[in-house]
Every structure is written in structure tokens, then in C-alpha cells.
Design a protein around this motif. Structure first.
Motif, PDB file in Angstrom:
ATOM      1  N   PRO A  85       0.839  -1.206   0.000  1.00 50.07           N
ATOM      2  CA  PRO A  85       0.000   0.000   0.000  1.00 50.07           C
ATOM      3  C   PRO A  85       0.868   1.249   0.000  1.00 50.07           C
ATOM      4  O   PRO A  85       1.907   1.290   0.646  1.00 50.07           O
ATOM      5  CB  PRO A  85      -0.803  -0.122   1.299  1.00 50.07           C
ATOM      6  N   LYS A  86       0.436   2.255  -0.744  1.00 48.86           N
ATOM      7  CA  LYS A  86       1.209   3.485  -0.846  1.00 48.86           C
ATOM      8  C   LYS A  86       1.164   4.231   0.481  1.00 48.86           C
ATOM      9  O   LYS A  86       0.107   4.412   1.074  1.00 48.86           O
ATOM     10  CB  LYS A  86       0.634   4.361  -1.967  1.00 48.86           C
ATOM     11  N   GLY A  87       2.324   4.668   0.952  1.00 49.59           N
ATOM     12  CA  GLY A  87       2.383   5.391   2.219  1.00 49.59           C
ATOM     13  C   GLY A  87       1.641   6.711   2.150  1.00 49.59           C
ATOM     14  O   GLY A  87       1.656   7.400   1.126  1.00 49.59           O
ATOM     15  N   LYS A  88       0.973   7.060   3.246  1.00 46.97           N
ATOM     16  CA  LYS A  88       0.201   8.285   3.256  1.00 46.97           C
ATOM     17  C   LYS A  88       0.484   9.147   4.478  1.00 46.97           C
ATOM     18  O   LYS A  88       0.360  10.366   4.411  1.00 46.97           O
ATOM     19  CB  LYS A  88      -1.298   7.972   3.186  1.00 46.97           C
ATOM     20  N   VAL A  89       0.846   8.567   5.621  1.00 47.54           N
ATOM     21  CA  VAL A  89       0.929   9.347   6.855  1.00 47.54           C
ATOM     22  C   VAL A  89       2.346   9.366   7.423  1.00 47.54           C
ATOM     23  O   VAL A  89       3.145   8.453   7.202  1.00 47.54           O
ATOM     24  CB  VAL A  89      -0.037   8.810   7.934  1.00 47.54           C
ATOM     25  N   ALA A  90       2.634  10.434   8.167  1.00 43.45           N
ATOM     26  CA  ALA A  90       3.874  10.555   8.932  1.00 43.45           C
ATOM     27  C   ALA A  90       3.542  11.279  10.233  1.00 43.45           C
ATOM     28  O   ALA A  90       2.595  12.069  10.294  1.00 43.45           O
ATOM     29  CB  ALA A  90       4.941  11.318   8.148  1.00 43.45           C
ATOM     30  N   ILE A  91       4.329  10.998  11.263  1.00 39.75           N
ATOM     31  CA  ILE A  91       4.157  11.647  12.559  1.00 39.75           C
ATOM     32  C   ILE A  91       5.487  12.272  12.956  1.00 39.75           C
ATOM     33  O   ILE A  91       6.542  11.649  12.789  1.00 39.75           O
ATOM     34  CB  ILE A  91       3.712  10.639  13.638  1.00 39.75           C
ATOM     35  N   GLN A  92       5.433  13.487  13.478  1.00 39.51           N
ATOM     36  CA  GLN A  92       6.628  14.152  14.002  1.00 39.51           C
ATOM     37  C   GLN A  92       6.381  14.563  15.443  1.00 39.51           C
ATOM     38  O   GLN A  92       5.338  15.134  15.762  1.00 39.51           O
ATOM     39  CB  GLN A  92       6.982  15.382  13.169  1.00 39.51           C
ATOM     40  N   TRP A  93       7.368  14.278  16.284  1.00 33.80           N
ATOM     41  CA  TRP A  93       7.308  14.657  17.694  1.00 33.80           C
ATOM     42  C   TRP A  93       8.584  15.416  18.027  1.00 33.80           C
ATOM     43  O   TRP A  93       9.689  14.993  17.662  1.00 33.80           O
ATOM     44  CB  TRP A  93       7.182  13.420  18.573  1.00 33.80           C
ATOM     45  N   VAL A  94       8.439  16.563  18.686  1.00 30.86           N
ATOM     46  CA  VAL A  94       9.584  17.317  19.185  1.00 30.86           C
ATOM     47  C   VAL A  94       9.608  17.121  20.693  1.00 30.86           C
ATOM     48  O   VAL A  94       8.656  17.496  21.389  1.00 30.86           O
ATOM     49  CB  VAL A  94       9.481  18.816  18.831  1.00 30.86           C
ATOM     50  N   ASP A  95      10.674  16.500  21.201  1.00 31.36           N
ATOM     51  CA  ASP A  95      10.700  16.175  22.627  1.00 31.36           C
ATOM     52  C   ASP A  95      10.990  17.422  23.472  1.00 31.36           C
ATOM     53  O   ASP A  95      11.191  18.526  22.949  1.00 31.36           O
ATOM     54  CB  ASP A  95      11.685  15.042  22.922  1.00 31.36           C
ATOM     55  N   LYS A  96      11.025  17.254  24.785  1.00 31.03           N
ATOM     56  CA  LYS A  96      11.177  18.397  25.693  1.00 31.03           C
ATOM     57  C   LYS A  96      12.517  19.082  25.552  1.00 31.03           C
ATOM     58  O   LYS A  96      12.692  20.231  25.981  1.00 31.03           O
ATOM     59  CB  LYS A  96      10.969  17.939  27.131  1.00 31.03           C
ATOM     60  N   ASN A  97      13.505  18.400  24.938  1.00 29.02           N
ATOM     61  CA  ASN A  97      14.819  19.000  24.717  1.00 29.02           C
ATOM     62  C   ASN A  97      14.943  19.651  23.339  1.00 29.02           C
ATOM     63  O   ASN A  97      16.018  20.131  22.972  1.00 29.02           O
ATOM     64  CB  ASN A  97      15.903  17.942  24.879  1.00 29.02           C
ATOM     65  N   GLY A  98      13.853  19.610  22.560  1.00 29.79           N
ATOM     66  CA  GLY A  98      13.874  20.226  21.240  1.00 29.79           C
ATOM     67  C   GLY A  98      14.344  19.304  20.127  1.00 29.79           C
ATOM     68  O   GLY A  98      14.482  19.744  18.989  1.00 29.79           O
ATOM     69  N   MET A  99      14.584  18.005  20.428  1.00 31.81           N
ATOM     70  CA  MET A  99      15.022  17.069  19.398  1.00 31.81           C
ATOM     71  C   MET A  99      13.823  16.582  18.592  1.00 31.81           C
ATOM     72  O   MET A  99      12.765  16.278  19.136  1.00 31.81           O
ATOM     73  CB  MET A  99      15.750  15.878  20.024  1.00 31.81           C
ATOM     74  N   ILE A 100      13.993  16.524  17.259  1.00 34.94           N
ATOM     75  CA  ILE A 100      12.916  16.119  16.358  1.00 34.94           C
ATOM     76  C   ILE A 100      12.981  14.612  16.125  1.00 34.94           C
ATOM     77  O   ILE A 100      14.035  14.053  15.821  1.00 34.94           O
ATOM     78  CB  ILE A 100      13.011  16.863  15.025  1.00 34.94           C
ATOM     79  N   TRP A 101      11.825  13.953  16.237  1.00 33.57           N
ATOM     80  CA  TRP A 101      11.685  12.515  15.992  1.00 33.57           C
ATOM     81  C   TRP A 101      10.582  12.324  14.951  1.00 33.57           C
ATOM     82  O   TRP A 101       9.527  12.933  15.047  1.00 33.57           O
ATOM     83  CB  TRP A 101      11.310  11.776  17.273  1.00 33.57           C
ATOM     84  N   ARG A 102      10.833  11.451  13.956  1.00 31.15           N
ATOM     85  CA  ARG A 102       9.855  11.240  12.884  1.00 31.15           C
ATOM     86  C   ARG A 102       9.699   9.752  12.570  1.00 31.15           C
ATOM     87  O   ARG A 102      10.648   8.967  12.725  1.00 31.15           O
ATOM     88  CB  ARG A 102      10.263  11.987  11.619  1.00 31.15           C
ATOM     89  N   THR A 103       8.515   9.405  12.068  1.00 33.12           N
ATOM     90  CA  THR A 103       8.287   8.019  11.660  1.00 33.12           C
ATOM     91  C   THR A 103       9.045   7.662  10.389  1.00 33.12           C
ATOM     92  O   THR A 103       9.386   6.496  10.177  1.00 33.12           O
ATOM     93  CB  THR A 103       6.787   7.769  11.403  1.00 33.12           C
TER      94      THR A 103
END
Length: 368
Positions: free
Chosen positions: A290-308
Motif C-alpha cells: 500500500p502506498k504510504g500516506k501518513v507521517a508523525i513528528q514529535w519534538v521532545d522536551k529538549n527540542g530534538m525532532i523525531w519522525r516516523t
């Protein structure tokens, strides 16, 4: 004069009220006694705080960006002074598609599960190997049973299995004839290269030469083998015996790959006889992922970016929409969609570190 001053004050008060109404952020839930509209709550393993639009200065920013025909629809929980959602403890949901797909929002924001965007193992094509096994019926056998990798899996002169990988499979076929002659054959088979000579096959053939002698033949399939040995230690491919035993077995090996054949209940009354054998076919089938459609981004309390989309998701990753409906325009006048979501995934930072992330909630995104 006093009346004029009162009228001026009332007019200014009214203008301030109207101005405040015009600037209200329609993406916020009502700040009255009504329940908040948009929120996300984590599960027990996810290290982020529940986020609710309209509480603790959190706002749900709904935005979209377009590049050519590509559209990214976003909904970000962030502090009111952080519309870019790049500040600590900000959470963004992204839906990626095309302007053509978004011409039907109810279809684009459909119910059900969505594939994650990016470098995601679940976005790889699925490959299976449909294999059909055929028993050799020339020996007169009437019943057949099949064991694959030491598990009984089927009966009949032919049967079909679908394998999820092409590793060699250990196949055993047992056949029984109406006369009571029973035979077995065991060997490895290749799905990647069906009929490969690396995996030898063996068959026992018995025929009467005269009233006191019988010829036993170990018919070896494949182009080569290293070792051949009968159950009694003989290494001859063809041999003559003067007394017929009821049981014979023979083994053949090519490297570490071994095949064997056995006959049980043999007697002069059932000659000529042969042990069972089989052939097989393999069809490699590819199912597009299946073609990908979604992504999630979280910025933690220290300002570091995390992504799926920073690494490979495992087989337990899921993103599901259980409710989908049009919502009010946002403060920019853009159309929005309200979605009830649940998610489980891994997030990755720029150095490739992984962290689990899961939760559920009501979100909204903007779209053209």
C-alpha cells in the motif's frame, strides 16, 4: 458632554468586542464549559504528555502545503506562539497525497488503516511463493500425505501451499498402495531455483530378474551427488539380491543436503515396485505494498525532532482512522477535516535512534 463621553466609551467597548471576535482562533475548542474537541493521549510506553487544544496554551494548527501536484495536509499540537510546531513538546500529523486524490476528501481521508510514509519496511512489496506439489502415481499408490518442515500439511496426490519466503523446504511424502506397500521420500527443495541439482532426489526401484534374484536400483535425480548408501551399508547404485527383504532404504547426499527413500512391506507379489516421488512448481507472486500516506513528528522536551519516516517500521506499526468528517474552516479560512485516530509506530531522530510511540485522539488537518 457626559452623555457624549458615555456614548464614546460604549462604542469603543463594542469595537473591542467585535475585534476580539474577528481574531478568535476557530481551531480552538470553546473555552467555556464544553468538552475540548481536539486532543491526543499517549499509551503507557510513550513518553509524551497528553495534548489538548485550548488547554495550557496548546493550539491545534491546521495547515497544508503544496508542491506541484503534491499536497501535505497537517495538524500540529503546539504552543500558541509556535505555529511552525518546531518547539519542544509539539506533535504533528501529516497526510500526503495529490491534488487529484484530494478532489474527493471523503475518499482521501477514508476510514481504516494507512501505511506510513518514508523509509518504511511495510512499504516494501510483498512477495509470496505459491508452490504446488505433485505425487508420482506411477507406483500404484492410492493415498498420499505430505509433511513440510516436519509439520503435516496436506493429503492427496497434489496440494498447494503459499510460502512467505524462498528458504529451502524439507518435504516428506508418504504413499500407501492398495496392496499394502508403503513408501516414503524425504528431501529438501528449492523455491528460489526449483529443480536445483544442489538438492538431490532419490527413488527405489525393484524388479524381479528370475525366481531367485531381484534387482534394486537407486535412481538419483539431479546432476551430481557426493554420497550414496543403502540401509545395509552398500554404496552401489544398482545391485542384485537373492533374498528379498520387506524393507529397504537408501540415502543420497550432495554436500550437507540429504535425500532418502524407503520401501516398507515389500514382497515378490507386488513386483515390480517403486518408492514414491514427487515434482513441484513454484510461482513467485508480488503484491504491491500500500502506498504510504501518513507521517508523525514529535519534538521532545529538549527540542530534538523525531519522525516516523526516519527509519524502518516493524510489522506491528499501525495508523488507523476510525472517524472522519468535515469540520469548520480554520482561522486562515482553509477547509479542515476532523479525524479520530489511533497509532503505534517507532520514531527516529537524525542519528537513527529509535523510540516507541503510540496513542490515540481526535485531530484535524487542513486541505485545499
Amino acid at each position: 458632554m457626559k452623555n457624549a463621553s458615555y456614548l464614546l466609551a460604549a462604542t469603543i467597548f463594542l469595537l473591542w468586542g467585535l475585534l476580539g471576535t474577528a481574531c478568535q482562533k476557530t481551531g480552538l475548542p470553546p473555552d467555556s464549559t464544553e468538552a475540548p474537541v481536539f486532543m491526543v493521549t499517549p499509551d503507557d510506553i510513550s513518553q509524551f504528555k497528553p495534548l489538548t487544544a485550548g488547554v495550557d496554551s496548546v493550539y491545534l494548527f491546521t495547515r497544508f502545503t503544496t508542491t506541484g501536484q503534491e499536497v501535505v495536509c497537517k495538524g500540529s499540537f503546539a504552543k500558541e506562539n509556535c505555529p511552525a510546531a518546531d518547539c519542544p513538546e509539539s506533535l504533528t500529523f501529516e497526510f500526503k497525497g495529490t491534488t487529484i486524490e484530494l478532489s474527493e476528501p471523503s475518499l482521501f481521508f477514508n476510514l481504516g488503516q494507512y501505511a506510513y510514509l518514508g523509509n518504511d519496511s511495510t512499504n516494501s512489496d510483498s512477495v509470496v511463493y505459491r508452490t504446488v506439489f505433485y505425487a508420482d502415481t506411477l507406483g500404484g499408490a492410492a493415498s498420499f500425505s505430505w509433511t513440510i518442515d516436519d509439520q503435516l500439511t496436506g493429503t492427496g496426490s497434489s496440494f498447494e501451499l503459499v510460502f512467505l519466503d524462498d528458504t529451502p523446504k524439507r518435504v516428506e511424502l508418504e504413499a500407501v498402495s492398495p496392496t499394502g506397500l508403503r513408501s516414503k521420500v524425504r528431501r529438501l527443495v528449492s523455491l528460489a531455483a526449483p529443480g536445483s541439482s544442489t538438492f538431490p532426489q532419490i527413488n527405489i526401484q525393484v524388479q524381479e530378474l528370475d525366481t531367485i534374484s531381484y534387482q534394486l536400483t537407486a535412481a538419483v535425480g539431479g546432476s551430481q551427488y557426493d554420497t550414496l548408501v543403502w540401509g545395509d551399508g552398500s554404496d552401489e547404485v544398482s545391485r542384485v539380491v537373492f533374498f528379498l527383504d520387506s524393507t529397504y532404504s537408501v540415502f543420497v547426499a550432495q554436500g550437507s543436503n540429504v535425500a532418502s527413500a524407503m520401501l516398507f512391506g515389500l514382497s515378490a507379489s507386488v513386483l515390480p515396485a517403486r518408492s514414491t516421488d514427487f515434482t513441484y512448481t513454484v510461482e513467485k507472486i508480488t503484491y504491491p505494498a500500500p502506498k504510504g500516506k501518513v507521517a508523525i513528528q514529535w519534538v521532545d522536551k529538549n527540542g530534538m525532532i523525531w519522525r516516523t519516516d526516519g527509519g524502518n517500521q516493524d510489522g506491528t506499526a499501525v495508523f488507523e482512522v476510525s472517524e472522519s468528517a468535515p469540520y469548520d474552516n480554520n482561522e486562515l479560512g482553509q477547509k479542515t477535516r476532523s479525524l479520530r485516530v489511533s497509532f503505534r509506530c517507532d520514531l527516529f531522530n537524525a542519528t537513527g535512534e529509535r523510540r516507541p510511540f503510540a496513542g490515540e485522539g481526535n485531530i484535524a488537518v487542513a486541505y485545499p
